[in-house]
Design a protein around this motif. Structure first.
Motif, PDB file in Angstrom:
ATOM      1  N   THR A 156       0.835  -1.201   0.000  1.00 42.58           N
ATOM      2  CA  THR A 156       0.000   0.000   0.000  1.00 42.58           C
ATOM      3  C   THR A 156       0.871   1.253   0.000  1.00 42.58           C
ATOM      4  O   THR A 156       0.594   2.217  -0.725  1.00 42.58           O
ATOM      5  CB  THR A 156      -0.941  -0.006   1.219  1.00 42.58           C
ATOM      6  OG1 THR A 156      -1.700  -1.217   1.203  1.00 42.58           O
ATOM      7  CG2 THR A 156      -1.887   1.176   1.195  1.00 42.58           C
ATOM      8  N   LEU A 157       1.934   1.251   0.799  1.00 44.74           N
ATOM      9  CA  LEU A 157       2.870   2.370   0.792  1.00 44.74           C
ATOM     10  C   LEU A 157       3.548   2.517  -0.573  1.00 44.74           C
ATOM     11  O   LEU A 157       3.783   3.634  -1.037  1.00 44.74           O
ATOM     12  CB  LEU A 157       3.919   2.193   1.891  1.00 44.74           C
ATOM     13  CG  LEU A 157       3.402   2.358   3.322  1.00 44.74           C
ATOM     14  CD1 LEU A 157       4.492   1.998   4.331  1.00 44.74           C
ATOM     15  CD2 LEU A 157       2.886   3.762   3.553  1.00 44.74           C
ATOM     16  N   THR A 158       3.835   1.398  -1.205  1.00 48.38           N
ATOM     17  CA  THR A 158       4.412   1.432  -2.551  1.00 48.38           C
ATOM     18  C   THR A 158       3.451   2.104  -3.532  1.00 48.38           C
ATOM     19  O   THR A 158       3.867   2.930  -4.345  1.00 48.38           O
ATOM     20  CB  THR A 158       4.744   0.001  -3.038  1.00 48.38           C
ATOM     21  OG1 THR A 158       5.642  -0.606  -2.116  1.00 48.38           O
ATOM     22  CG2 THR A 158       5.340   0.009  -4.423  1.00 48.38           C
ATOM     23  N   LEU A 159       2.175   1.759  -3.443  1.00 43.48           N
ATOM     24  CA  LEU A 159       1.173   2.404  -4.297  1.00 43.48           C
ATOM     25  C   LEU A 159       1.118   3.903  -4.042  1.00 43.48           C
ATOM     26  O   LEU A 159       1.039   4.701  -4.985  1.00 43.48           O
ATOM     27  CB  LEU A 159      -0.212   1.807  -4.047  1.00 43.48           C
ATOM     28  CG  LEU A 159      -0.605   0.599  -4.859  1.00 43.48           C
ATOM     29  CD1 LEU A 159      -1.988   0.122  -4.459  1.00 43.48           C
ATOM     30  CD2 LEU A 159      -0.549   0.873  -6.325  1.00 43.48           C
ATOM     31  N   TYR A 160       1.169   4.291  -2.780  1.00 36.73           N
ATOM     32  CA  TYR A 160       1.138   5.703  -2.430  1.00 36.73           C
ATOM     33  C   TYR A 160       2.356   6.422  -3.019  1.00 36.73           C
ATOM     34  O   TYR A 160       2.228   7.512  -3.600  1.00 36.73           O
ATOM     35  CB  TYR A 160       1.098   5.868  -0.911  1.00 36.73           C
ATOM     36  CG  TYR A 160       1.164   7.304  -0.467  1.00 36.73           C
ATOM     37  CD1 TYR A 160       0.070   8.144  -0.630  1.00 36.73           C
ATOM     38  CD2 TYR A 160       2.322   7.817   0.099  1.00 36.73           C
ATOM     39  CE1 TYR A 160       0.123   9.473  -0.235  1.00 36.73           C
ATOM     40  CE2 TYR A 160       2.391   9.142   0.500  1.00 36.73           C
ATOM     41  CZ  TYR A 160       1.293   9.964   0.328  1.00 36.73           C
ATOM     42  OH  TYR A 160       1.360  11.269   0.708  1.00 36.73           O
ATOM     43  N   LEU A 161       3.527   5.819  -2.889  1.00 39.52           N
ATOM     44  CA  LEU A 161       4.745   6.428  -3.439  1.00 39.52           C
ATOM     45  C   LEU A 161       4.689   6.525  -4.966  1.00 39.52           C
ATOM     46  O   LEU A 161       5.133   7.516  -5.548  1.00 39.52           O
ATOM     47  CB  LEU A 161       5.979   5.643  -2.996  1.00 39.52           C
ATOM     48  CG  LEU A 161       6.343   5.772  -1.522  1.00 39.52           C
ATOM     49  CD1 LEU A 161       7.499   4.836  -1.172  1.00 39.52           C
ATOM     50  CD2 LEU A 161       6.693   7.206  -1.183  1.00 39.52           C
ATOM     51  N   LEU A 162       4.150   5.507  -5.601  1.00 33.12           N
ATOM     52  CA  LEU A 162       4.013   5.545  -7.062  1.00 33.12           C
ATOM     53  C   LEU A 162       3.107   6.697  -7.499  1.00 33.12           C
ATOM     54  O   LEU A 162       3.413   7.405  -8.464  1.00 33.12           O
ATOM     55  CB  LEU A 162       3.465   4.223  -7.585  1.00 33.12           C
ATOM     56  CG  LEU A 162       4.432   3.046  -7.619  1.00 33.12           C
ATOM     57  CD1 LEU A 162       3.687   1.762  -7.968  1.00 33.12           C
ATOM     58  CD2 LEU A 162       5.556   3.299  -8.605  1.00 33.12           C
ATOM     59  N   GLU A 163       2.009   6.876  -6.789  1.00 28.80           N
ATOM     60  CA  GLU A 163       1.097   7.978  -7.113  1.00 28.80           C
ATOM     61  C   GLU A 163       1.747   9.330  -6.833  1.00 28.80           C
ATOM     62  O   GLU A 163       1.560  10.285  -7.584  1.00 28.80           O
ATOM     63  CB  GLU A 163      -0.213   7.841  -6.330  1.00 28.80           C
ATOM     64  CG  GLU A 163      -1.078   6.694  -6.782  1.00 28.80           C
ATOM     65  CD  GLU A 163      -1.516   6.812  -8.229  1.00 28.80           C
ATOM     66  OE1 GLU A 163      -1.863   7.919  -8.682  1.00 28.80           O
ATOM     67  OE2 GLU A 163      -1.496   5.778  -8.917  1.00 28.80           O
ATOM     68  N   LEU A 164       2.528   9.413  -5.758  1.00 26.09           N
ATOM     69  CA  LEU A 164       3.236  10.644  -5.424  1.00 26.09           C
ATOM     70  C   LEU A 164       4.260  11.003  -6.503  1.00 26.09           C
ATOM     71  O   LEU A 164       4.335  12.153  -6.944  1.00 26.09           O
ATOM     72  CB  LEU A 164       3.923  10.486  -4.064  1.00 26.09           C
ATOM     73  CG  LEU A 164       4.418  11.736  -3.370  1.00 26.09           C
ATOM     74  CD1 LEU A 164       3.245  12.645  -3.028  1.00 26.09           C
ATOM     75  CD2 LEU A 164       5.189  11.354  -2.119  1.00 26.09           C
ATOM     76  N   ILE A 165       4.990  10.010  -6.958  1.00 24.46           N
ATOM     77  CA  ILE A 165       5.977  10.219  -8.028  1.00 24.46           C
ATOM     78  C   ILE A 165       5.280  10.634  -9.315  1.00 24.46           C
ATOM     79  O   ILE A 165       5.730  11.540 -10.023  1.00 24.46           O
ATOM     80  CB  ILE A 165       6.835   8.950  -8.232  1.00 24.46           C
ATOM     81  CG1 ILE A 165       7.745   8.737  -7.025  1.00 24.46           C
ATOM     82  CG2 ILE A 165       7.640   9.029  -9.522  1.00 24.46           C
ATOM     83  CD1 ILE A 165       8.425   7.392  -7.011  1.00 24.46           C
ATOM     84  N   LYS A 166       4.164   9.992  -9.599  1.00 26.84           N
ATOM     85  CA  LYS A 166       3.402  10.324 -10.803  1.00 26.84           C
ATOM     86  C   LYS A 166       2.901  11.760 -10.757  1.00 26.84           C
ATOM     87  O   LYS A 166       2.962  12.488 -11.755  1.00 26.84           O
ATOM     88  CB  LYS A 166       2.225   9.348 -10.931  1.00 26.84           C
ATOM     89  CG  LYS A 166       1.430   9.455 -12.185  1.00 26.84           C
ATOM     90  CD  LYS A 166       0.346   8.389 -12.172  1.00 26.84           C
ATOM     91  CE  LYS A 166      -0.578   8.510 -13.344  1.00 26.84           C
ATOM     92  NZ  LYS A 166      -1.645   7.496 -13.295  1.00 26.84           N
ATOM     93  N   ALA A 167       2.425  12.204  -9.600  1.00 30.46           N
ATOM     94  CA  ALA A 167       1.938  13.579  -9.448  1.00 30.46           C
ATOM     95  C   ALA A 167       3.078  14.585  -9.600  1.00 30.46           C
ATOM     96  O   ALA A 167       2.915  15.630 -10.238  1.00 30.46           O
ATOM     97  CB  ALA A 167       1.275  13.747  -8.092  1.00 30.46           C
TER      98      ALA A 167
END
Length: 135
Positions: free
Chosen positions: A116-127
């Protein structure tokens, strides 16, 4: 010559993926028949664990079909986001099946938290990438 080879390999890969998808759909149909027999036919009354195993197996196959479709739609590329989501789903399924071992439950929960943290980081990087492109 190289373009023709790439096109031929792409066609062959799509044919094999289609055959695999058809075989999985047939197997899913057989799973549904078995679930129906276990639930509704009196002589074949199965335990809840057996029924749950069939249902979980069915959803695993369903996820595989969806991942294969996504792979074909995205020009033979599966985004990491979908792999992480599928991993979370698989771990949740395992958590439903094996819930009597406290240590394993804790490890599975930590794995879900990590993904879940990985998903959050991926979305943060994408933003952040989106903001950089807009500047």
């Amino acid at each position: 010559m190289e373009e023709k080879l790439k096109m031929l390999l792409s066609i062959v890969m799509n044919v094999f993926l289609s055959i695999l998808a058809i075989l999985i759909l047939i197997y899913m149909g057989l799973d549904l028949v078995n679930i129906f027999k276990l639930i509704f036919i009196q002589n074949k009354m199965g335990s809840i664990d057996t029924i749950a195993d069939y249902i979980l197996g069915f959803f695993m196959l369903f996820e595989f079909i969806i991942m294969t479709l996504k792979y074909i739609e995205d020009a033979h590329n599966v985004p990491i986001k979908y792999l992480v989501l599928i991993s979370i789903t698989a771990i949740l399924r395992q958590l439903l099946v094996v819930h009597n071992n406290g240590g394993q439950t804790l490890l599975l929960t930590i794995a879900i938290l990590t993904l879940t943290l990985t998903l959050y980081l991926l979305e943060l990087i994408k933003a952040k990438e989106k903001i950089r492109k807009n500047k």
